[in-house]
Enzyme design. Structure first.
Site, PDB file in Angstrom:
ATOM      1  N   GLY A 178       0.854  -1.180   0.000  1.00 57.42           N
ATOM      2  CA  GLY A 178       0.000   0.000   0.000  1.00 57.42           C
ATOM      3  C   GLY A 178       0.885   1.222   0.000  1.00 57.42           C
ATOM      4  N   GLU A 179       1.217   1.682   1.192  1.00 58.62           N
ATOM      5  CA  GLU A 179       2.046   2.882   1.296  1.00 58.62           C
ATOM      6  C   GLU A 179       3.532   2.679   0.999  1.00 58.62           C
ATOM      7  OE1 GLU A 179       0.000   5.330   4.855  1.00 58.62           O
ATOM      8  OE2 GLU A 179       0.211   3.176   5.144  1.00 58.62           O
ATOM      9  N   PRO A 180       4.139   1.541   1.328  1.00 60.94           N
ATOM     10  CA  PRO A 180       5.596   1.430   1.145  1.00 60.94           C
ATOM     11  C   PRO A 180       6.125   1.823  -0.228  1.00 60.94           C
ATOM     12  CG  PRO A 180       4.812  -0.411   2.447  1.00 60.94           C
ATOM     13  CD  PRO A 180       3.588   0.345   2.002  1.00 60.94           C
TER      14      PRO A 180
END
Length: 320
Positions: A300-302
């Site tokens: 997701g964010e990584p």
């Protein structure tokens, strides 16, 4: 690390070396330097950027309610919200895996605080895994209730026959699974670490500042991915959001506090022409995560942090 995290299961060196080889980074760097030496007003650049992202589960409460109906169909309502990240797909997969039934018997309903109260917000790249984990807990409860029925009917009984017999025997075919993780074993903040690396090549017009992203290579450690198609889509989307953050999207405020950017005349989200021309994403193979749900890692964010590779590539280009 400064926060006291011990980086166990470290594999960044493997990821870095592998993508450096598969992307032909060293060969392309030589070609780019040759191009820049021969061209004054247009330049190319390349960068290789690793990223580490701490994933924290501590105190994140989620639940999942599974209902089995008389015809054998199943509904799941969980504590997360589907916002395009594929959470409902992963929850449905988990329910099918836990109950041992085809996925086409399962419907994931919209989130509701009536059935999933007190869940923390959807975010932090943790909700898909923890909602799936809560779903697996619910299937374990149901399997324990159905076990005597399955023993009675024998191994040849169908799922529908098992459910009909259970319903006629007064078995409760609704169960709620919950998760409330404690601190991770190696960090006061994080349950585990996410690692990835990206290689970005760019073209820059020195006179106008116009630029084009020529090629992107990303190698991402998703552990044993719950759904590679969903995860690769998330990597591509997060990276593209990172490009917007680093290259075109900026918010400024006037002296009265009102935002200066009201529309796309001033605020510039990426368009289809801004996305890299050659986009190559791969998941690291044979990398189970002992601390994740079913050996997986969040996605997701990584990958968003890898958007910075475009800036470093442009800096390298104009420095020549």
């Amino acid at each position: 690390t400064p926060d006291g995290t011990i980086l166990v299961y470290w594999n960044m060196d493997t990821i870095f070396d592998q993508i450096r080889a598969t992307s032909d980074y060293d060969k392309r760097l030589v070609e780019i330097n040759q191009y820049n030496a021969q061209n004054k007003w247009t330049k190319r650049g390349i960068s290789i950027v690793p990223a580490r992202f701490g994933v924290g589960w501590t105190g994140a409460f989620y639940n999942s309610v599974i209902c089995i109906y008389s015809d054998g169909t199943v509904t799941v309502t969980h504590g997360g919200v589907e916002i395009g990240q594929g959470i409902n797909t992963k929850v449905a997969q988990t329910a099918a895996y836990g109950l041992g039934i085809p996925i086409d018997l399962i419907t994931v309903e919209r989130h509701s605080s009536l059935t999933s109260p007190n869940s923390v917000g959807t975010g932090g790249s943790i909700t898909s895994a923890l909602s799936s984990k809560a779903t697996l807990e619910a299937t374990n409860i149901l399997n324990a209730r159905l076990s005597p029925i399955k023993s009675l009917l024998g191994p040849n009984a169908t799922w529908q026959q098992t459910i009909a017999k259970a319903l006629g025997s007064g078995v409760n075919l609704q169960a709620t699974g919950t998760v409330y993780p404690g601190p991770g074993p190696n960090s006061p903040m994080w349950t585990y670490q996410s690692y990835c690396c990206g290689v970005q090549e760019v073209f820059v017009d020195i006179l106008t500042g116009e630029h084009q992203l020529l090629r992107t290579d990303i190698l991402f450690d998703a552990g044993i991915s719950l759904n590679p198609a969903v995860d690769i889509g998330q990597i591509e989307g997060a990276f593209t959001m990172g490009l917007g953050l680093c290259l075109t999207e900026e918010i400024n405020y006037e002296s009265n506090g009102m935002p200066f950017q009201h529309n796309t005349w001033e605020y510039k989200p990426l368009t289809a022409y801004d996305i890299t021309l050659d986009f190559r994403v791969a998941l690291l193979k044979d990398a189970p995560n002992p601390l994740g749900f079913l050996s997986s890692k969040c996605v997701g964010e990584p990958p968003l942090a890898l958007g910075s590779s475009s800036v470093f590539a442009m800096q390298q280009a104009i420095s020549n």
